[in-house]
Design a protein around this motif. Structure first.
Motif, PDB file in Angstrom:
ATOM      1  N   GLU A 576      22.700 -53.583 -31.034  1.00  0.00           N
ATOM      2  CA  GLU A 576      23.365 -54.098 -32.243  1.00  0.00           C
ATOM      3  C   GLU A 576      24.868 -53.832 -32.195  1.00  0.00           C
ATOM      4  OE1 GLU A 576      24.365 -55.974 -35.047  1.00  0.00           O
ATOM      5  OE2 GLU A 576      22.158 -55.850 -35.153  1.00  0.00           O
ATOM      6  N   ARG A 581      25.214 -53.408 -39.677  1.00  0.00           N
ATOM      7  CA  ARG A 581      23.788 -53.610 -39.438  1.00  0.00           C
ATOM      8  C   ARG A 581      23.197 -52.446 -38.637  1.00  0.00           C
ATOM      9  NH1 ARG A 581      25.386 -59.067 -38.793  1.00  0.00           N
ATOM     10  NH2 ARG A 581      25.305 -58.941 -36.512  1.00  0.00           N
ATOM     11  N   ALA A 584      22.469 -49.817 -41.175  1.00  0.00           N
ATOM     12  CA  ALA A 584      21.318 -50.181 -42.000  1.00  0.00           C
ATOM     13  C   ALA A 584      20.014 -50.018 -41.227  1.00  0.00           C
ATOM     14  CB  ALA A 584      21.467 -51.615 -42.502  1.00  0.00           C
ATOM     15  N   LEU A 585      19.988 -50.509 -39.988  1.00  0.00           N
ATOM     16  CA  LEU A 585      18.762 -50.427 -39.207  1.00  0.00           C
ATOM     17  C   LEU A 585      18.414 -48.986 -38.846  1.00  0.00           C
ATOM     18  CD1 LEU A 585      16.446 -51.888 -37.925  1.00  0.00           C
ATOM     19  CD2 LEU A 585      17.864 -52.331 -35.900  1.00  0.00           C
ATOM     20  N   ARG A 610      18.577 -51.963 -48.988  1.00  0.00           N
ATOM     21  CA  ARG A 610      18.995 -51.975 -47.590  1.00  0.00           C
ATOM     22  C   ARG A 610      18.091 -52.891 -46.764  1.00  0.00           C
ATOM     23  NH1 ARG A 610      20.145 -46.566 -46.822  1.00  0.00           N
ATOM     24  NH2 ARG A 610      17.933 -46.086 -46.746  1.00  0.00           N
ATOM     25  N   GLN A 613      18.713 -56.624 -47.631  1.00  0.00           N
ATOM     26  CA  GLN A 613      19.972 -57.099 -47.056  1.00  0.00           C
ATOM     27  C   GLN A 613      19.847 -57.300 -45.554  1.00  0.00           C
ATOM     28  OE1 GLN A 613      22.650 -57.875 -49.046  1.00  0.00           O
ATOM     29  NE2 GLN A 613      23.411 -58.841 -47.161  1.00  0.00           N
ATOM     30  N   TYR A 614      19.155 -56.399 -44.909  1.00  0.00           N
ATOM     31  CA  TYR A 614      18.991 -56.520 -43.454  1.00  0.00           C
ATOM     32  C   TYR A 614      18.174 -57.760 -43.106  1.00  0.00           C
ATOM     33  CZ  TYR A 614      18.111 -55.390 -38.595  1.00  0.00           C
ATOM     34  OH  TYR A 614      18.056 -55.452 -37.223  1.00  0.00           O
ATOM     35  N   ASN A 617      20.329 -60.864 -43.579  1.00  0.00           N
ATOM     36  CA  ASN A 617      21.308 -61.011 -42.495  1.00  0.00           C
ATOM     37  C   ASN A 617      20.635 -61.484 -41.207  1.00  0.00           C
ATOM     38  OD1 ASN A 617      23.384 -60.211 -44.153  1.00  0.00           O
ATOM     39  ND2 ASN A 617      23.335 -58.069 -43.470  1.00  0.00           N
ATOM     40  N   THR A 618      19.444 -60.925 -40.959  1.00  0.00           N
ATOM     41  CA  THR A 618      18.705 -61.322 -39.756  1.00  0.00           C
ATOM     42  C   THR A 618      18.280 -62.786 -39.845  1.00  0.00           C
ATOM     43  OG1 THR A 618      17.877 -59.058 -39.512  1.00  0.00           O
ATOM     44  CG2 THR A 618      16.733 -60.785 -38.278  1.00  0.00           C
TER      45      THR A 618
END
Length: 622
Positions: A576, A581, A584-585, A610, A613-614, A617-618
């Protein structure tokens, strides 16, 4: 004196219990006689004990006994004893209320299933109220030993919501319980039926039980039972049925015991013991302050009901009698604590119970015992270091070898299946079986065919701390950081693994520095991306949660995060490029590891935000 007659209401629990008892026990209604004779025997025992200090209590009536009067014409049955008797307040307290902690919880366990409820009622011990199974009215007349004739009292009830109580005159010490039999219960006013029941249920009573037909002027009064305390008789002269009936008299349990041991010790110390293992746990077993212990006699004279000094607390479910020839007749609980012979007797009786359980453990009944008493027996590993080896052999566990959550595997079973070169016994602590069997910590061990004990009882965290080894093999918590796994040729040392992935570990560690102590490459994971483990000096997570729930202050500590570098999610994390991100991950991976372990997230809302949102985004290909 009728103007002094009072009408009082039963305690709510008594009203509930009466209805439940009549409904649940009707198919076994004859046990009412056993219960009432048992109460009469207890009253005689108590008078004999009190008369040691106050001989005047006996007066001229020194022959204690129990008399049954049947009156077919009046449709009545009376059970009469010349024992200790009861005062007005004692009658109200004993027959109008149930002074037992946990009564409400007990009543909530009732299901309406007669067999189930009958067993529970038996555990609770409510002998007197069984009279209402066959009687539509019960009259109790009593004069306490040493009281004036004018202090006698009459109690009466139809078993509904209330009872009456009034003073009366009586020159006769003791208690008369008169059952006004229901219309269809005439069999209990027949002499042959009552005599048969006495022989069946009460032959072992240590006082003579006689029967008189008061409606027949020519009938003779005759003693029906053997009138010899059962434990004083030779084992060879006693049948299994006699032992079972004595247990029911002693415990007021309606079920047969699992096993018993009758033993006479002679020599430096002389005493007789008769010990029973019940089939079911009492409703208040987890109340460590509840009355418990053996019934103590000295030279066949009753001394006390719950002599807790003869067995350790973890054997509080054992019922029985100890009759000593050496202790003084005026012994008290305080004097028992100071008696030098008591330690030796306690040790011997404890070993006898453990030997009983060892014999039981070889048969099918042990599974039933373990389901009822296994958790309390585990307390012994924490409290009784002298018998740790005996207790360890009695333990049973669920393991990864099981197809379900049955706790039926011994430590010897485990070792018998282990590889010859396996020098450890592996276990995992968890809140429940589902969490334990699905734990990521088991993955590598499972892939290597190594069995793991699944410890899910509340006591197990303390059990594991006390039982550090068995048969020379250390017990190892698979959720500890310094787990020493059985190694294969392909396994690399931990330091080498960490060094290979040092940049990733360092970056994740910086992101999670407020939440974890450190980050390592995992040697225990196969299918999961991550897991959390405790440091060697840290509290186990299960212990931490229990202590926190009880309001205790505990030192702060952070878990260690282990990541599976072979997992696609960790590979994505490693690749990443976006710091936001990545952060977050990293947090999501930790959150999922904590959830899998059974922990609660400190901020669930933050996790949801979280995660959402992840995912967004993904999904946008960002």
């Amino acid at each position: 004196m009728s103007d002094k007659r009072e009408t009082l209401g039963f305690q709510t629990e008594v009203r509930q219990l009466l209805q439940l008892m009549i409904h649940s026990l009707y198919s076994n209604k004859e046990i009412f006689l056993r219960e009432l004779i048992s109460n009469a025997s207890d009253a005689a025992d108590k008078l004999r004990f009190e008369s040691l200090a106050s001989p005047d209590l006996l007066g001229s009536d020194t022959e204690l006994g129990i008399r049954i009067e049947i009156d077919k014409e009046k449709h009545q049955l009376s059970i009469i004893d010349n024992g200790i008797g009861m005062s007005r307040d004692e009658l109200v307290d004993n027959l109008g209320t149930i002074a037992k902690s946990g009564t409400a919880e007990f009543l909530q366990q009732m299901t309406g299933d007669k067999q189930h409820d009958a067993r529970l009622i038996g555990q609770f011990g409510v002998g007197f109220y069984s009279a209402f199974i066959v009687a539509d009215k019960v009259t109790v007349e009593s004069l306490r030993a040493g009281s004036d004739p004018a202090d006698a009292v009459r109690w009466e009830s139809e078993g509904q919501g209330e009872f009456t109580i009034e003073p009366m005159e009586s020159n006769v010490r003791g208690t008369r319980v008169t059952l006004h039999l229901k219309e269809d219960e005439g069999e209990f006013a027949e002499g042959f039926r009552i005599e048969a029941l006495i022989r069946k249920y009460s032959d072992h009573i240590g006082f003579p039980v006689s029967v008189t037909d008061v409606a027949d002027e020519e009938a003779e009064t005759k003693v029906v039972n053997s009138a010899t305390a059962l434990w004083t008789r030779s084992r060879n002269d006693l049948s299994d049925d006699e032992y079972r009936e004595f247990y029911k008299h002693l415990s007021h349990d309606f079920s047969d015991p699992l096993t018993w041991s009758h033993n006479k010790v002679e020599g430096k110390r002389e005493y007789t013991s008769l010990l029973y293992i019940p089939a079911a746990a009492p409703f208040d077993m987890w109340n460590r302050e509840a009355p418990r212990g053996l019934k103590l006699y000295v030279q066949r004279v009753f001394i006390m009901d719950d002599a807790e000094q003869f067995l350790p607390l973890y054997l509080r479910f054992v019922k029985g009698v100890v009759d000593s020839s050496d202790l003084p007749l005026n012994v008290s609980r305080e004097l028992l604590q100071q008696n030098p012979d008591l330690t030796a007797m306690r040790g011997a009786l404890t070993r006898r119970v453990l030997d009983m359980l060892k014999k039981l453990s070889g048969g099918d009944e042990y599974a039933a015992f373990w389901s009822e008493f296994g958790q309390v027996l585990k307390e012994g590993l924490v409290e009784d270091h002298a018998n740790k080896e005996k207790l360890a052999k009695l333990l049973r566990f669920a393991t990864t070898q099981n197809a379900d959550d049955a706790q039926d595997q011994s430590l010897d079973d485990y070792l018998q299946r282990a590889a010859d070169d396996q020098d450890k016994i592996y276990y995992i602590l968890a809140e429940n079986y589902s969490t334990a069997v699905a734990s990521p910590h088991l993955e590598q061990l499972r892939s290597k065919g190594v069995e793991v004990l699944l410890l899910t009882d509340r006591i197990d965290a303390w059990l594991a701390e006390s039982l550090v080894e068995y048969e020379g093999k250390a017990l190892v918590d698979v959720a500890r950081a310094a787990l020493d796994l059985p190694e294969g040729e392909e396994d690399k040392p931990q330091d080498d693994l960490n060094k290979e992935h040092e940049p990733l570990l360092q970056k994740v560690g910086e992101v999670l520095s407020a939440r974890v102590e450190s980050v390592n490459v995992s040697r225990r994971l196969v299918d999961s991306p991550a897991c959390v483990v405790a440091g060697e000096q840290d509290l186990n997570p299960q212990v931490r949660r229990m202590l926190e729930a009880s309001g205790q202050e505990i030192p702060e500590s952070k878990p260690i995060l282990e990541i599976n570098v072979q997992h696609p999610l960790v590979a994505r994390l490693s690749d990443e490029p976006d710091d936001g991100r990545f952060d977050a991950l990293s947090n999501i991976v930790l959150d999922h590891a904590l959830l899998a372990e059974g922990s609660q997230l400190e901020n669930p809302a933050e996790y949801v935000q979280r995660m959402n949102q992840y995912l967004l985004n993904t999904g946008n290909g960002a």
